[in-house]
Design a protein around this motif. Structure first.
Motif, PDB file in Angstrom:
ATOM      1  N   UNK A 115     125.828   2.278  44.335  1.00 19.40           N
ATOM      2  CA  UNK A 115     125.586   2.136  42.924  1.00 19.40           C
ATOM      3  C   UNK A 115     126.610   3.311  42.396  1.00 19.40           C
ATOM      4  N   UNK A 116     126.777   3.271  41.230  1.00 16.36           N
ATOM      5  CA  UNK A 116     127.755   4.505  40.502  1.00 16.36           C
ATOM      6  C   UNK A 116     126.936   4.431  39.229  1.00 16.36           C
ATOM      7  N   UNK A 162     123.554   0.741  49.761  1.00 19.44           N
ATOM      8  CA  UNK A 162     123.351   1.492  50.931  1.00 19.44           C
ATOM      9  C   UNK A 162     123.608   3.090  50.464  1.00 19.44           C
ATOM     10  N   UNK A 163     123.932   3.381  49.102  1.00 23.55           N
ATOM     11  CA  UNK A 163     124.169   4.689  48.766  1.00 23.55           C
ATOM     12  C   UNK A 163     124.593   4.504  47.170  1.00 23.55           C
ATOM     13  N   UNK A 164     124.832   5.713  46.712  1.00 20.57           N
ATOM     14  CA  UNK A 164     125.309   5.658  45.188  1.00 20.57           C
ATOM     15  C   UNK A 164     125.972   7.231  45.031  1.00 20.57           C
ATOM     16  N   UNK A 165     126.563   6.974  43.786  1.00 19.34           N
ATOM     17  CA  UNK A 165     127.327   8.179  43.214  1.00 19.34           C
ATOM     18  C   UNK A 165     126.698   8.257  41.784  1.00 19.34           C
ATOM     19  N   UNK A 166     126.501   9.654  41.311  1.00 17.31           N
ATOM     20  CA  UNK A 166     125.964   9.901  39.922  1.00 17.31           C
ATOM     21  C   UNK A 166     127.016  11.107  39.402  1.00 17.31           C
ATOM     22  N   UNK A 167     127.640  10.864  38.473  1.00 17.31           N
ATOM     23  CA  UNK A 167     128.544  11.737  37.877  1.00 17.31           C
ATOM     24  C   UNK A 167     127.947  12.365  36.767  1.00 17.31           C
ATOM     25  N   UNK A 168     127.546  13.693  36.913  1.00 22.51           N
ATOM     26  CA  UNK A 168     126.972  14.641  35.956  1.00 22.51           C
ATOM     27  C   UNK A 168     127.721  15.767  35.301  1.00 22.51           C
ATOM     28  N   UNK A 169     127.272  16.350  34.531  1.00 23.81           N
ATOM     29  CA  UNK A 169     127.714  17.539  34.021  1.00 23.81           C
ATOM     30  C   UNK A 169     128.002  18.648  35.072  1.00 23.81           C
ATOM     31  N   UNK A 183     125.307  12.815  45.099  1.00 19.00           N
ATOM     32  CA  UNK A 183     125.543  11.455  46.562  1.00 19.00           C
ATOM     33  C   UNK A 183     124.160  11.285  46.928  1.00 19.00           C
ATOM     34  N   UNK A 184     123.775   9.806  46.754  1.00 19.44           N
ATOM     35  CA  UNK A 184     122.549   9.404  47.305  1.00 19.44           C
ATOM     36  C   UNK A 184     122.851   8.376  48.497  1.00 19.44           C
TER      37      UNK A 184
END
Length: 345
Positions: free
Chosen positions: A47-48, A88-95, A100-101
């Motif tokens: 997930x992103x 299986x995992x995820x990436x969250x782009x923040x300020x 990385x989850x």
């Protein structure tokens, strides 16, 4: 000196046996070697999320044979999906950077790949990645060695009872006794395996009853299938079933790496066999609260139904054969008695 001529058909039978064994060895090599040679991320669901068009741009860049990318509205939604076993995992782009989850218990190899992917995305944004392992292995077994080691006892737990019960209770008249013995063994041994993993080695977590039920179901699927094949087709059926479980089910189970680390076709086959379904159900129950365990449980149930169906079919045919022989014996005895009466009169 006496020379004994070979029995008719011996040469052809020997040739068939040699060719079958050679094919079995070749199949074993393919089953163990090919998945390893082509291992790696194959359509790993991740997930992103991110501000503006960042998530969509990331999805467009990553979507392909390695990743199956899903866009989420918030980082919380990505976390929930990881904890629920949906991805299986995820990436969250923040300020502040890139979060990385991961879920190491869901597949260590996929976790490493997602972590490396997060580092690469962070480097592109000239920032750092912060890794959050949401579903780790236990502190006592951080690498999941106990989980991986459980597969072989579960496989042999289907093979050994079939052999032993067949020798102790031979014949079709005791077929139902063998079935009862196999199911009882699965219940006792499956519960014992779950207890060792959870209380002995602290390798798994979760609700013990749910985990134990999954292990019992997995062992029952294998033992009833092998027992049914043996009852219906003899030792040839048992040999084919044992090879299917050991030579294909074991290397294609994906228990050590997670099924997404195998080529898609191999992974699908592995998850449809009892060892792969048993491993996935154990992982789901032990670390994800049963989430994602529905399909593996259904697969195992189908195998149990197939095994019991073969057993009942063999039992029915055996009873018919016994009834036919009894009628022949009764008729012969009647004829003999009539002839004896005529001889004495």
């Amino acid at each position: 000196m006496t020379h004994h001529a070979p029995l008719p058909g011996t040469g052809r039978k020997l040739t068939l046996v040699v060719l079958a064994l050679a094919a079995l060895i070749a199949a074993m090599l393919c089953a163990f070697a090919l998945p390893s040679l082509h291992s790696g991320p194959h359509h790993v669901p991740i997930g992103v999320t991110g501000p503006g068009q960042a998530a969509e741009a990331l999805r467009d860049n990553l979507d392909g044979p390695q990743w199956e990318v899903h866009v989420y509205e918030t980082s919380g939604a990505v976390e929930s999906a990881v904890r629920g076993g949906d991805i299986a995992g995820g990436l969250a782009i923040t300020a502040q950077g890139v979060d990385v989850y991961t879920a190491t218990a869901g597949g260590p190899s996929a976790t490493s790949a997602v972590t490396a992917l997060g580092d690469g995305v962070a480097a592109q944004h000239t920032t750092r990645a912060a890794v959050h392992d949401l579903v780790p292995f236990t502190d006592a077994d951080p690498r999941g060695a106990g989980l991986t080691a459980a597969l072989m006892p579960m496989i042999f737990g289907g093979i050994f009872p079939t052999l032993i019960l067949g020798n102790v209770f031979p014949g079709h008249r005791r077929l139902r006794v063998r079935l009862a013995g196999a199911l009882t063994f699965s219940a006792v041994a499956g519960t014992a395996i779950a207890a060792v993993l959870q209380f002995g080695t602290d390798s798994i977590d979760g609700e013990f009853g749910l985990t134990a039920f999954g292990v019992v179901l997995g062992m029952a699927a294998q033992s009833t299938t092998l027992l049914g094949l043996q009852a219906r087709f003899g030792m040839a059926g048992f040999a084919v079933g044992g090879a299917l479980m050991m030579l294909l089910g074991n290397p294609l189970s994906g228990l050590a790496t997670g099924p997404h680390w195998l080529p898609s076709s191999w992974a699908t086959v592995g998850q449809l066999l009892p060892p792969g379904a048993s491993g996935s159900l154990l992982r789901a129950n032990a670390f994800f609260g049963g989430a994602g365990g529905g399909l593996p449980a259904l697969v195992l149930t189908v195998w149990v139904v197939i095994g019991v169906g073969l057993i009942l079919l063999a039992d029915r045919r055996g009873r018919r054969a016994t009834g036919s022989r009894s009628k022949v014996v009764t008729a012969s005895a009647t004829v003999d008695a009539s002839q004896a009466e005529l001889a004495t009169s």
